[in-house]
Design an enzyme around this catalytic site. Sequence first.
Site, PDB file in Angstrom:
ATOM      1  N   GLY A  18       0.823  -1.203   0.000  1.00 48.10           N
ATOM      2  CA  GLY A  18       0.000   0.000   0.000  1.00 48.10           C
ATOM      3  C   GLY A  18       0.852   1.246   0.000  1.00 48.10           C
TER       4      GLY A  18
ATOM      5  N   GLN B 290       3.109  10.071   0.683  1.00 54.76           N
ATOM      6  CA  GLN B 290       4.396   9.376   0.584  1.00 54.76           C
ATOM      7  C   GLN B 290       5.109   9.616  -0.742  1.00 54.76           C
ATOM      8  OE1 GLN B 290       2.655   5.408   1.968  1.00 54.76           O
ATOM      9  NE2 GLN B 290       4.726   5.361   2.822  1.00 54.76           N
TER      10      GLN B 290
ATOM     11  N   CYS C 158       6.676   0.286   6.657  1.00 58.03           N
ATOM     12  CA  CYS C 158       6.182   1.443   5.918  1.00 58.03           C
ATOM     13  C   CYS C 158       7.244   1.837   4.896  1.00 58.03           C
ATOM     14  CB  CYS C 158       5.921   2.597   6.883  1.00 58.03           C
ATOM     15  SG  CYS C 158       5.376   4.109   6.076  1.00 58.03           S
ATOM     16  N   LEU C 159       6.825   2.099   3.653  1.00 56.67           N
ATOM     17  CA  LEU C 159       7.807   2.423   2.610  1.00 56.67           C
ATOM     18  C   LEU C 159       8.549   3.733   2.904  1.00 56.67           C
ATOM     19  CD1 LEU C 159       5.846   1.321  -0.594  1.00 56.67           C
ATOM     20  CD2 LEU C 159       7.681   0.094   0.587  1.00 56.67           C
TER      21      LEU C 159
ATOM     22  N   HIS D  49      -3.405   1.734   8.408  1.00 56.43           N
ATOM     23  CA  HIS D  49      -2.083   2.318   8.177  1.00 56.43           C
ATOM     24  C   HIS D  49      -2.165   3.416   7.108  1.00 56.43           C
ATOM     25  CE1 HIS D  49       2.457   1.897   7.910  1.00 56.43           C
ATOM     26  NE2 HIS D  49       2.183   2.608   6.835  1.00 56.43           N
ATOM     27  N   GLU D  50      -2.856   3.106   5.995  1.00 53.87           N
ATOM     28  CA  GLU D  50      -2.906   4.071   4.883  1.00 53.87           C
ATOM     29  C   GLU D  50      -3.804   5.264   5.208  1.00 53.87           C
ATOM     30  OE1 GLU D  50      -0.657   3.780   2.839  1.00 53.87           O
ATOM     31  OE2 GLU D  50      -0.154   1.681   3.134  1.00 53.87           O
TER      32      GLU D  50
HETATM   33 ZN   LIG Z   1       3.231   3.809   5.538  1.00 57.92          ZN
END
Ligand SMILES: [Zn+2]
Length: 169
Positions: free
Chosen positions: A45, A50, A92-93, A134-135
């Site tokens: 996701g 981000q 998390c990216l 999270h998103e």
């Molecule tokens: Zn994240």
Amino acid sequence: MVLKIVKYPERVLELPGEPVTEFDDDLRKLVADMFETTYASQGIGLAAPQVGVSKRVTVIDLSMGKDPAKRLVLVNPEVTFTQGKQYEEEGCLSFPDIREKVVRAAKIRIRAQDEYGKWFEMDGEELLARAFQHEIDHLDGILFIFRMSALKRSLSLRKIRKMQKEGTW
Ligand SMILES: [Zn+2]
């Protein structure tokens, strides 16, 4: 097009995203690019902040690009119901190499628009419930380190500072 993912502590990550009002080709291009960026990073996701876009847009695909039917686009999402608790590891990216357990609701119902502006409702549990939370947190400027225990947060921040010093962040 694969977009650049911004990392903590980039300011845009902690700003609430603007609601989307125009469901146009620009939005659909952003969504397509966000999927491509998610797959390139082997994530499940990604939220628009981000990639430096402060808008309430997120994409989720638990199949990581293997099943087109699993692609979820959530524009202006809202949580309408939560139940129970789960405590599982998340990443998390925007936080490469940081993985910690975070408390989330076990079940969740969301309401969102797709990239054409159509509203839909969806239930999620387990991994999907975590991805939703999270998103959607990202769209409110809330990062998963703020959902960790104080101890885990300070350990994670220390690890980040060390990587920043070594130039590996
Ligand atoms: Zn994240």
